[in-house]
Design an enzyme around this catalytic site. Structure first.
Site, PDB file in Angstrom:
ATOM      1  CD  GLU A 177      -2.781   1.282   2.459  1.00 27.33           C
ATOM      2  OE1 GLU A 177      -2.698   0.406   3.337  1.00 27.33           O
ATOM      3  OE2 GLU A 177      -3.616   2.197   2.496  1.00 27.33           O
ATOM      4  CE  LYS A 204      -5.977  -0.374   1.817  1.00 35.83           C
ATOM      5  NZ  LYS A 204      -6.693  -0.996   2.926  1.00 35.83           N
TER       6      LYS A 204
HETATM    7  P1  13P Z   1      -9.372   4.030   4.212  1.00 39.37           P
HETATM    8  O1  13P Z   1     -10.226   3.234   3.288  1.00 39.37           O
HETATM    9  O2  13P Z   1     -10.105   4.671   5.344  1.00 39.37           O
HETATM   10  O3  13P Z   1      -8.439   4.946   3.486  1.00 39.37           O
HETATM   11  O4  13P Z   1      -8.413   2.984   4.935  1.00 39.37           O
HETATM   12  C1  13P Z   1      -7.790   2.033   4.163  1.00 39.37           C
HETATM   13  C2  13P Z   1      -6.551   1.601   4.823  1.00 39.37           C
HETATM   14  O5  13P Z   1      -6.397   0.446   5.120  1.00 39.37           O
HETATM   15  C3  13P Z   1      -5.512   2.571   5.085  1.00 39.37           C
HETATM   16  O6  13P Z   1      -4.330   1.906   5.374  1.00 39.37           O
END
Ligand code: 13P
Length: 350
Positions: A177, A219
């Site tokens: 991510e 992600k």
């Molecule tokens: P949000 O969908 O609130 O952005 O959170 C996703 C997430 O896992 C952030 O690390």
């Protein structure tokens, strides 16, 4: 590395038009979300809230995997089941956030580096033993005056790749991510430029660190104008900019892309994901789904507000957002779903 096992987990996380639920808010973040609602900022309140989530009837019809926080995997539901067990019984694959948070980066004012590599191999072994099957690591990239710097992108990409390689060694699918934040007054075009630059570096390092792309999930953020940008682009422009960016940067070997919501309103997150799946249906080599926290949880959290008597209504709201998100993944979402008293099950008729 057992690539077959990793691929099977990744496939299961992306199956049946479902997506992921991020419920891995750190203690600090969970408390921050509780505070304005008057929910006590205690371990038991966090346990009760997550109990509400995992016992939501039919959640597993829309959610393939849930990302937990370390505190939760050591807690039990009201009926004395370890959370990991309760999640598996709900038909959901349990995963875990393993980074130690984004910290101020030395010599890089306004930028952050995610920590947590020390001792990670040992922590991953413990998590595997507890029945967790995938993991998440979040890097944060900020757009601002003269930032992001190459140094910040490179350091975060290195950490993401080292984490991903360790996960695959341990048999856990890494969710990678790199989040380009929405805060700021930048334009959609600037977000596209920074996201493309970041993803190019991230995949370059992932490949160099011998991460098997077939056994990971990306992600990312959607390509959006900053929250303070005077021009807020329509859904179609966001969809086109986002998928175009990924077509240029994300190798086809990656089985899936699962968006964070980043603080977008829930309905808008669904509309945008839906538009991408409708407009690029025939052109995407990867599954395009969701890994939302706020866009699924926020309405339910506000309804619950710490009161037991609100649990059924909060669970209904949570299920509704999970259904809308799944519909968006399938390209079947429609804003009318928000007002319908009888939202059809996505994947069936709406
Ligand atoms: P949000 O969908 O609130 O952005 O959170 C996703 C997430 O896992 C952030 O690390």
């Amino acid at each position: 590395m057992n690539l077959q096992k990793l691929e099977a987990t990744a496939r299961a996380l992306l199956a049946d038009g479902k997506g992921l639920l991020a419920m891995d808010e750190s203690t600090g973040t969970a408390n921050k979300r509780f505070a304005p609602l008057g929910v006590p900022q205690t371990e038991d309140a966090r346990r009760a809230y997550r109990d509400l989530i995992v016992t939501t009837p039919e959640l597993g019809k829309n959610i393939s995997g849930a990302i937990l926080y370390d505190e939760t995997v050591r807690q039990k539901t009201k009926d004395e089941r370890p959370f990991v067990e309760a999640i598996i019984q709900a038909g959901i694959i349990p995963g875990i956030k393993v980074d130690a948070g984004a910290k101020e980066m030395a010599a890089h004012p306004g930028e952050k580096i995610t920590e947590g590599l020390d001792g990670l191999r040992e922590r991953l072994a413990e998590y595997t033993g507890l029945g967790l099957r995938f993991a998440k690591w979040r890097a944060v990239i900020t757009i601002g005056d003269g930032i992001p710097s190459d140094g910040c992108i490179a350091a975060n990409a290195d950490a993401l790749a080292r984490y991903a390689a360790l996960c695959q060694e341990a048999g856990l699918v890494p969710i990678v991510e790199p989040e380009v934040l929405m805060e700021g007054s930048h334009t959609l075009e600037q977000c596209a430029e920074v996201t493309e630059r970041t993803l190019n570096v991230v995949f370059d390092v992932l490949i160099r660190q011998r991460v098997a792309l077939e056994g990971m999930i990306l992600k990312p953020n959607m390509i959006l104008p900053g929250l303070d940008c005077p021009v807020q682009n329509p859904v179609e422009e966001v969809a086109d900019a986002t998928v175009s960016c990924f077509l240029r940067t994300v190798p086809a070997a990656v089985p899936g892309i699962a968006f964070l919501s980043g603080g977008q309103p829930s309905e808008l997150a669904a509309e945008r994901l839906n538009a991408m799946n409708v407009r690029f249906k025939e052109r995407m080599p990867w599954a395009l789904t969701f890994s939302f926290s706020r866009a699924i949880q926020q309405p339910a959290l506000e309804i619950w507000a710490g009161r037991d008597e609100n649990i059924p209504a909060a669970q209904a709201a949570l299920l509704h957002r999970a259904q809308c998100s799944r519909a968006a993944r399938l390209g079947e979402y429609h804003p009318d779903m928000e007002t319908s008293t009888d939202p059809a099950t996505p994947g069936e008729q709406f």
